[in-house]
Design an enzyme around this catalytic site. Sequence first.
Site, short mmCIF file in Angstrom:
data_model
loop_
_atom_site.label_atom_id
_atom_site.label_comp_id
_atom_site.label_asym_id
_atom_site.label_seq_id
_atom_site.Cartn_x
_atom_site.Cartn_y
_atom_site.Cartn_z
N GLY A 224 -93.61 -20.76 20.99
CA GLY A 224 -93.45 -19.31 20.95
C GLY A 224 -92.01 -18.96 20.64
CB SER A 225 -90.20 -15.79 21.02
OG SER A 225 -90.35 -15.57 22.41
N GLY B 200 -89.00 -19.26 25.57
CA GLY B 200 -88.45 -20.57 25.94
C GLY B 200 -87.33 -20.46 26.97
CD GLU C 179 -92.20 -28.21 18.85
OE1 GLU C 179 -91.25 -27.80 18.15
OE2 GLU C 179 -92.50 -29.40 18.96
CB CYS D 288 -92.45 -21.84 14.05
SG CYS D 288 -93.44 -23.30 13.93
C1 UN1 Z 1 -96.12 -23.21 13.66
O1 UN1 Z 1 -95.87 -22.32 12.86
O2 UN1 Z 1 -96.11 -22.99 14.90
O3 UN1 Z 1 -95.46 -27.25 9.26
C2 UN1 Z 1 -96.52 -24.58 13.28
C3 UN1 Z 1 -96.24 -26.28 9.28
C4 UN1 Z 1 -97.52 -26.42 10.07
C5 UN1 Z 1 -97.28 -26.11 11.50
C6 UN1 Z 1 -96.60 -24.82 11.79
N1 UN1 Z 1 -98.01 -27.75 9.92
O4 UN1 Z 1 -96.02 -25.24 8.69
#
Ligand code: UN1
Length: 510
Positions: A240-241, A245, A262, A296
Amino acid sequence: MAMNAIGLEHEVRELLTRLGVQESRYTEGELVVRTPITGQVIAHVAKTSGPAAQLAIDAARQAFLVWRNIPAPRRGELVRALGEELRAEVEALGRLVTIETGKLLTEGCGEVQEMIDICGFAAGLSRQLTGLTIASERAHHRMMETWHPLGVVGVISAFNFPVAVWSWNAALALVCGNAVVWKPSEKAPLTALATQALFERAAAKVGGVPAGLCALLVGDAQLGELLVDSPQVSLVSATGSTTMGRAVGPRLAKRFARSILELGGNNAAIVCPSADLDLTLRGIAFSAMGTAGQRCTSLRRLIVHESIYDNMVTRLKRVYLSVGVGDPRESGTLVGPLIDARSFAAMQSALEEARAVGATVTGGERVGVDGAAEAFYVRPALVEIAEQAAVVKRETFAPILFVLKYREIEEAIALQNDVPQGLSSSIFTLNMREAERFVSASGSDCGIANVNIGTSGAEIGGAFGGEKETGGGRESGSDAWKQYMRRATNTINYGTDLPLAQGVSFDIAE
Ligand code: UN1
């Protein structure tokens, strides 16, 4: 573009029934679920109460006590069976992902493929949970490392990869001998219910799986907090953000629990003079506009050499102004909706902030889609900006690509690294010195550093995660499994003497 809005709720019912979710789970609850495709309500899901969540954690702990003694290759059979259930339902679950998150159908199915891939990886891994033997300094002694399950693993996932992120964690955690308790995003409970149902189906087919091994908690942040604070939960993996975290990390550290975080990314690509510009353009387009900039790993910053800057920006503008924005189920669409009104507001305020510091914005406006007045479609924004201002250093979870100019490769690498986040990065070049420099110790400071591909769309075989404010965790492939186990160092004396390490003597008289 006309859209069949009325059919969506009905389709959701059909998909959930097909995937094995009981009707009462999504028709009788206080959690209102909307699809970002039209903004309309598609389900009402029952929230898990605090006491019920506590019972689920207790049950997971009991299940773990049984599961940890089942041989890992047999645990792998459960994960393989889960992969088979997913393979049989790629289309249905993929479509549900699309309806719940607004990503394109190809991306929805791609997400399920990512789940299948990690199940395959983890099933193989279940026969490869190996440890070292280490040379002992003492005669007739052997040293080795053994790896043991941890306990209950908590998974907190975000809306944008509502099921794949669970699978990266759960597939590894399960073959490693752990139980899993999952708190998905409140914005994406339907795909979680469906995934849980497929897991139950796999467990029933395999047999011998202790009840409560994988549990699902549906509800708000308080349930996540329960996982974070529960002494029965050994590891929490949270996606998440950075703000989330910052709340979760210290609370876990306070009770010495493990964490995999993450968090935010602010990913850049450097485009060098020698780059293959056709390939570069495609790489940029997918990473910056794919999933409407809501990965992300989405590309948020482009650092272009001054000699090709005008050419690159002209071509990019053409793409940005013509790309298909609309219903993610339609074949001509490449950019679907934002998740909700808040996300739209955050995008608009970031664009305002950029304009205020002199940036030139192409695109970024709301796009009307027939039958979807309550949805938030936007034209992706290309923002030419002279400096890496505060707005560029922040992660705005929307399709905004800031474009910066550079002269020397050193300057480009410095710009790439000069943000608080450290998830993903790319360089587009045919110059091997630049490419190698970028992936070297003094190159990109991110967890992912690519050459001639974009920042997003990682395969499951590599460890996934980032540095700095991204949180430092690693999930998925490579040796990420080690985080889901505890390591014991064993020294075994098979001789008749008792020599002490470091030559210490300690002779007692009896
Ligand atoms: C995410 O955006 O939380 O590498 C994960 C990627 C994907 C996973 C993204 N396999 O864009």
